[in-house]
Design a protein around this motif. Structure first.
Motif, mmCIF file in Angstrom:
data_model
loop_
_atom_site.group_PDB
_atom_site.id
_atom_site.type_symbol
_atom_site.label_atom_id
_atom_site.label_comp_id
_atom_site.label_asym_id
_atom_site.label_seq_id
_atom_site.Cartn_x
_atom_site.Cartn_y
_atom_site.Cartn_z
ATOM 1 N N GLN A 39 122.648 2.335 34.623
ATOM 2 C CA GLN A 39 122.215 1.124 34.489
ATOM 3 C C GLN A 39 120.585 1.355 34.897
ATOM 4 N N TYR A 40 119.487 0.842 34.246
ATOM 5 C CA TYR A 40 118.021 0.746 34.418
ATOM 6 C C TYR A 40 117.772 -0.041 35.418
ATOM 7 N N GLU A 41 116.928 0.126 36.524
ATOM 8 C CA GLU A 41 116.197 -0.620 37.283
ATOM 9 C C GLU A 41 115.157 -1.517 36.720
ATOM 10 N N ARG A 42 115.230 -2.697 36.495
ATOM 11 C CA ARG A 42 114.236 -3.493 35.758
ATOM 12 C C ARG A 42 113.258 -4.299 36.900
ATOM 13 N N SER A 43 112.258 -4.611 36.709
ATOM 14 C CA SER A 43 111.242 -5.184 37.504
ATOM 15 C C SER A 43 111.424 -6.533 37.654
ATOM 16 N N GLU A 44 111.926 -7.079 38.760
ATOM 17 C CA GLU A 44 112.228 -8.503 38.795
ATOM 18 C C GLU A 44 110.657 -9.155 38.844
ATOM 19 N N GLU A 45 109.599 -8.889 38.847
ATOM 20 C CA GLU A 45 108.399 -9.371 38.798
ATOM 21 C C GLU A 45 108.071 -9.604 37.124
#
Length: 174
Positions: free
Chosen positions: A81-87
Motif C-alpha cells: 500500500q502506498y502512503e497517500r497525502s491526506e493534505e
C-alpha cells in the motif's frame, strides 16, 4: 438419479439441475455432487429473444437460485500500500466542492460527518509510478471511479476528464 438438465441435439444442455457426468467425443466432464437439505428454488425469468425474432419478444426460462456457501474459505495475503497525502486528498475534495469532476453531478450522498462523498482517483496509478500530487488526482463519484478502472471506454473517459479538469494532464501510463 433424475437429470434435470436434458441434452439437446447440439450436445449442449438446457438450464436445470446438473448431470453427474457428461461424455462427448472422448471428453469427460464430472460434476461434484453435494447433499442439500432442500431443493433449490426455481424462478421464471424473462430472457431477451435471440436475433431474428421480433424486438420485445422474450421467453420465460427457469433460473435456479444458487445455494451459496454457508462456510466460505478465506486466504491471507500481503499487499503493498502506498502512503497517500491526506493534505492532497482534502485539497482535491475541497476543489471539487461536492461535484464529481468526471460526470459533473452532485456527490451521490452525504457522509456521517456531513460531507459529500467523492473518491480521490490517481490518473496515473501510484503503483505505475504516478505521483501523489494535485495534477495527478481528481475527485470523482463511485460510479465514475469504477468506470475509470473497469469501463470498456475508460481510455476515452480518462481523456475527456483530463481535458475538462485544467490542472491535470493525460498520463502516459494508466
Amino acid at each position: 438419479m433424475k437429470r434435470l438438465v436434458e441434452p439437446t441435439s447440439q450436445r449442449s444442455y438446457r438450464l436445470g439441475d446438473r448431470p453427474t457426468a457428461v461424455s462427448t467425443n472422448n471428453a469427460h466432464i464430472l460434476f461434484e455432487l453435494r447433499k442439500v437439505l432442500q431443493k433449490p428454488p426455481v424462478i421464471e425469468v424473462s430472457i431477451p429473444s435471440a436475433k431474428g425474432k421480433q424486438e420485445g419478444d422474450s421467453e420465460m426460462q427457469p433460473l435456479i437460485i444458487p445455494m451459496g456457501n454457508p462456510s466460505p474459505k478465506y486466504s491471507e495475503a500481503t499487499v503493498k500500500q502506498y502512503e497517500r497525502s491526506e493534505e492532497i486528498k482534502q485539497y482535491i475534495l475541497n476543489l471539487a466542492n461536492g461535484i464529481c469532476e468526471c460526470c459533473e453531478q452532485q456527490a451521490p450522498f452525504i457522509t456521517d460527518d456531513g460531507k459529500p462523498y467523492l473518491e480521490v482517483h490517481h490518473l496515473q496509478p501510484l503503483a505505475l509510478g504516478g505521483p501523489d500530487t494535485p495534477e495527478n488526482t481528481v475527485a470523482i463519484c463511485p460510479n465514475c471511479h469504477r468506470e475509470l478502472h473497469f469501463g470498456r471506454d475508460r481510455g476515452q473517459t480518462l481523456q475527456n476528464l483530463c481535458k475538462r479538469v485544467k490542472r491535470t494532464k493525460m498520463p502516459t501510463v494508466f
